[in-house]
Scaffold this active site. Structure first.
Site, short mmCIF file in Angstrom:
data_model
loop_
_atom_site.label_atom_id
_atom_site.label_comp_id
_atom_site.label_asym_id
_atom_site.label_seq_id
_atom_site.Cartn_x
_atom_site.Cartn_y
_atom_site.Cartn_z
N ALA A 62 0.89 -1.18 0.04
CA ALA A 62 0.05 0.33 0.04
C ALA A 62 0.88 1.20 -0.05
O ALA A 62 1.74 1.34 0.36
CB ALA A 62 -0.80 -0.10 1.45
N GLY A 107 0.66 -4.98 0.86
CA GLY A 107 -0.54 -5.07 -0.07
C GLY A 107 0.11 -5.87 -1.45
O GLY A 107 -0.87 -6.37 -2.28
N GLU A 110 -0.12 -9.40 -0.81
CA GLU A 110 -1.51 -9.57 -0.84
C GLU A 110 -2.18 -9.70 -2.31
O GLU A 110 -3.09 -10.84 -2.29
CB GLU A 110 -2.28 -8.61 -0.09
CG GLU A 110 -1.82 -8.85 1.62
CD GLU A 110 -2.55 -7.53 2.21
OE1 GLU A 110 -2.07 -6.38 2.03
OE2 GLU A 110 -3.12 -7.97 3.48
N GLU A 130 3.88 -4.86 7.76
CA GLU A 130 3.10 -3.92 8.18
C GLU A 130 3.08 -3.90 9.81
O GLU A 130 3.03 -2.52 10.25
CB GLU A 130 1.49 -4.28 8.06
CG GLU A 130 1.07 -4.14 6.57
CD GLU A 130 1.12 -5.23 5.73
OE1 GLU A 130 1.98 -6.37 6.02
OE2 GLU A 130 0.53 -5.63 4.59
#
Ligand code: CO8
Length: 255
Positions: A62, A107, A110, A130
């Site tokens: 992200a 992300g 992910e 994270e």
């Protein structure tokens, strides 16, 4: 656009294209990805291959710069938006292959986990860092990672935030294969191993296997019977079995 969608022979190729930010997932990029995934779903591509632009990264996660200073509800909605976009990969009518050509963090990993298959170059590095930011994965990582590598390894990755190199990722089943040379070409070669089969039947196979980690055994066996019975109803099943009897190659037509 930060997402490029091109055609590579019979396959769709999505390239995350923000190399200056290591292809980090801005909200605009995630929105574009959703639009492109809808385009792919409507196309006649036999598989989707996803990779990252530039020499360093598949995707560094992200966009941290965008995450700061946002309110509680905005963060919640942002997480749901990313999850919903990645969930489109589960529903694509064709299999998807993430070609992890460098860093895949947060992300980015992910996104790769939402694909049907993952390949990685030997210099790839993966992880869920994270926790180092005071966060936890928010785009499906806490759910898909344990389904792929098991709870103990997922807990370790998520709670230590440590980086996993390509060799380890392969050993623990986080990636299907390690690839050398042109990573996108390796993705195409891998997709060719299944792209000649019936797309609807490939979909039944994917959905049946995916349900294994979500359902008790007796329900999973019922799902297998139901999807297997559907597969039997396809013309491709009739063609596949006829071709076996007649000692010829089957000609599947996706119906
Ligand atoms: N977000 C924004 N920019 C990034 C990101 C990122 N995730 N990663 C790298 N960049 C940018 C850097 O800021 C830098 O930009 P600039 O040149 O303008 O300073 C450029 O990309 C190059 O990065 P580096 O100089 O850091 O490159 P290095 O080769 O030295 O390091 C690393 C590469 C190790 C990948 C390093 O960049 C790094 O650690 N990046 C962050 C990785 C990370 O923590 N990812 C997880 C993010 S959080 C997340 O994904 C899920 C959160 C839940 C979201 C749900 C709520 C909505």
């Amino acid at each position: 656009m930060a997402i490029e969608l091109t055609r590579l022979e019979e396959f769709a190729l999505i390239t995350l294209n923000r190399p200056d930010a290591l292809n980090a997932l801005s909200f605009a990029l995630i929105r574009d990805l959703g639009v492109r995934l809808d385009d792919v779903a409507k196309s006649d591509a036999r598989a989707l291959i996803i990779t990252g632009a530039g020499p360093k990264a598949f995707c560094a996660g992200a966009d941290i710069k965008e995450l700061t200073g946002r309110g509680l509800m905005a963060q919640k909605q942002g997480g749901e938006f990313g999850q919903a976009t990645f969930a489109k990969l589960d529903k694509l009518p064709m299999p998807s292959v993430a070609v992890i050509n460098g860093y895949a963090f947060g992300g980015g990993l992910e996104l790769a986990l939402a694909c049907t298959f993952r390949l990685a170059t030997r210099n790839a590095k993966m992880g869920t860092p994270e926790i180092k930011l005071g966060l936890i994965p928010g785009y499906g990582g806490t759910q898909r990672l344990p389904r792929v590598v098991g709870e103990a390894r997922a807990l370790e990755m998520v709670m230590t935030g440590r980086t996993v190199d390509a060799e380890e990722a392969h050993r623990i089943g986080l990636v299907n294969r390690l690839v050398d040379g042109d990573a996108t070409a390796a993705g195409v070669a891998f997709a060719r191993e299944f792209s000649g089969y019936s797309l609807p039947v490939l979909g039944f196979a994917r959905d049946a296997v995916r349900r294994a980690s979500e359902t008790p055994l007796h329900e999973g066996l019922k799902i297998e019977t139901d999807l297997g019975t559907l597969a039997f109803q396809t013309r491709d099943a009739a063609e596949g079995m006829a071709a076996f009897m007649e000692k010829r190659k089957p000609k599947f037509e996706d119906r």
